[in-house]
Design an enzyme around this catalytic site. Structure first.
Site, short mmCIF file in Angstrom:
data_model
loop_
_atom_site.label_atom_id
_atom_site.label_comp_id
_atom_site.label_asym_id
_atom_site.label_seq_id
_atom_site.Cartn_x
_atom_site.Cartn_y
_atom_site.Cartn_z
N HIS A 158 16.47 -60.81 21.78
CA HIS A 158 16.07 -60.24 20.51
C HIS A 158 17.38 -59.25 20.37
CE1 HIS A 158 12.83 -59.68 17.52
NE2 HIS A 158 14.22 -59.62 16.85
N LEU A 176 17.15 -55.84 14.35
CA LEU A 176 15.89 -55.00 14.38
C LEU A 176 15.05 -55.74 15.04
CD1 LEU A 176 13.76 -53.15 12.91
CD2 LEU A 176 13.56 -55.08 11.12
N ILE A 204 18.35 -62.64 15.98
CA ILE A 204 19.24 -61.64 15.42
C ILE A 204 18.72 -61.38 14.22
CG2 ILE A 204 20.82 -63.23 14.54
CD1 ILE A 204 22.83 -60.93 14.90
N GLU A 205 18.05 -60.21 13.99
CA GLU A 205 16.75 -60.09 12.91
C GLU A 205 17.62 -58.95 11.97
OE1 GLU A 205 12.22 -58.91 12.24
OE2 GLU A 205 12.79 -59.54 14.12
N VAL A 206 17.53 -59.23 10.78
CA VAL A 206 17.96 -58.12 9.68
C VAL A 206 19.13 -57.61 9.91
CG1 VAL A 206 16.83 -56.42 8.01
CG2 VAL A 206 15.34 -57.90 9.16
#
Length: 265
Positions: free
Chosen positions: A117, A120, A161-163
């Site tokens: 991860h 974010l 891959i977040e925000v």
């Protein structure tokens, strides 16, 4: 027609750059079955759903990655490894892990596929300024890139891959061998990831910017609950008035048998 075979890690990596994969977070057997029927490529599941013996009957062909708080709550590397082995035995195709690089390397050494991860990371958000986008400056974008390359070096095969700004995420995805799963990071990655509660319109709070609502099941559940309450109220009213039970709800007995019984009292 036989059940569809689940893709392997090798299969998924071979798709990198060829087409966008779909991914959903599902939390029930019904949602898992719907994801199977709809042809969703990847599903994130809570561990308790994975351990349900009916899970693979519901979603035999879906690549399943158990998620949630796994690997985020201060567990040791050995504890995470033990949990990962159990989940793999329960048919997990890979393991989500936001723990240390050391832990990810240990899992990889045991041939356990890991999804990391970056961007974010909710459990690490205090380090990046809370629940907001990461990578909007050259410095923070470079940090996300470093995280991705560190995950790759540690042996992760994929990463959420977040925000992260779409242009940043696309540039990073082009520069890693990992399968990059976008949650609010644009279409330049390898897969798109949403939660079923957002897709189905079940989230009664604020929807994240990246969510797209396809149905309004919250309104349907409200309607069903209103009908449930009305039915229960009518039932209670019938009992109070004597309208229930009616003759058709009773079990009859032959009058002679009844007299014979009563004579014994």
């Amino acid at each position: 027609m036989g059940k569809q075979l689940r893709p392997t890690v090798h299969d998924l990596l071979a798709m990198k750059g060829k087409r966008q994969l779909s991914m959903l977070r599902v939390v029930s057997l019904e949602e898992a079955e719907a994801a199977e029927a709809a042809g969703i490529d990847l599903i994130s599941v809570p561990p308790e759903l994975l351990f349900d013996p009916r899970f693979r009957d519901a979603a035999p062909g879906r690549f399943a990655i158990p998620g949630g708080e796994y690997g985020q709550s201060g567990a040791t590397t050995d504890e995470i490894l033990r949990s990962a082995v159990k989940m793999r035995a329960a048919s997990a195709d890979a393991i989500y892990c936001a723990a240390s690089l050391q832990t990810i390397r240990r899992l990889r050494d045991e041939h356990i596929p890991v999804c990391g991860h970056t961007g974010l990371i909710p459990s690490h958000a205090t380090w990046t300024g809370g629940f907001r986008a990461v990578g909007k400056t050259a410095e923070t974008a470079a940090l996300v890139y470093k995280q991705v390359k560190d995950l790759e070096a540690a042996g992760a095969f994929s990463a959420e891959i977040e925000v992260v700004p779409a242009e940043v995420a696309a540039a990073i995805s082009e520069r890693t061998s990992m399968l990059m799963i976008s949650m609010g990071a644009g279409s330049g990655c390898d897969a798109q990831y949403l939660f079923s509660e957002d897709v189905l319109g079940l989230n009664r709070g604020k929807y994240p910017r990246h969510a797209k609502v396809y149905r309004n099941l919250a309104a349907e559940y409200d309607r069903i609950q209103a009908e449930r309450i009305a039915a229960f109220r009518e039932y209670a009213t019938d009992i109070a008035s004597g309208a229930y039970p009616e003759e058709r709800h009773r079990v009859s007995v032959d009058s002679e048998e009844l007299e014979g019984f009563l004579s014994r009292l």
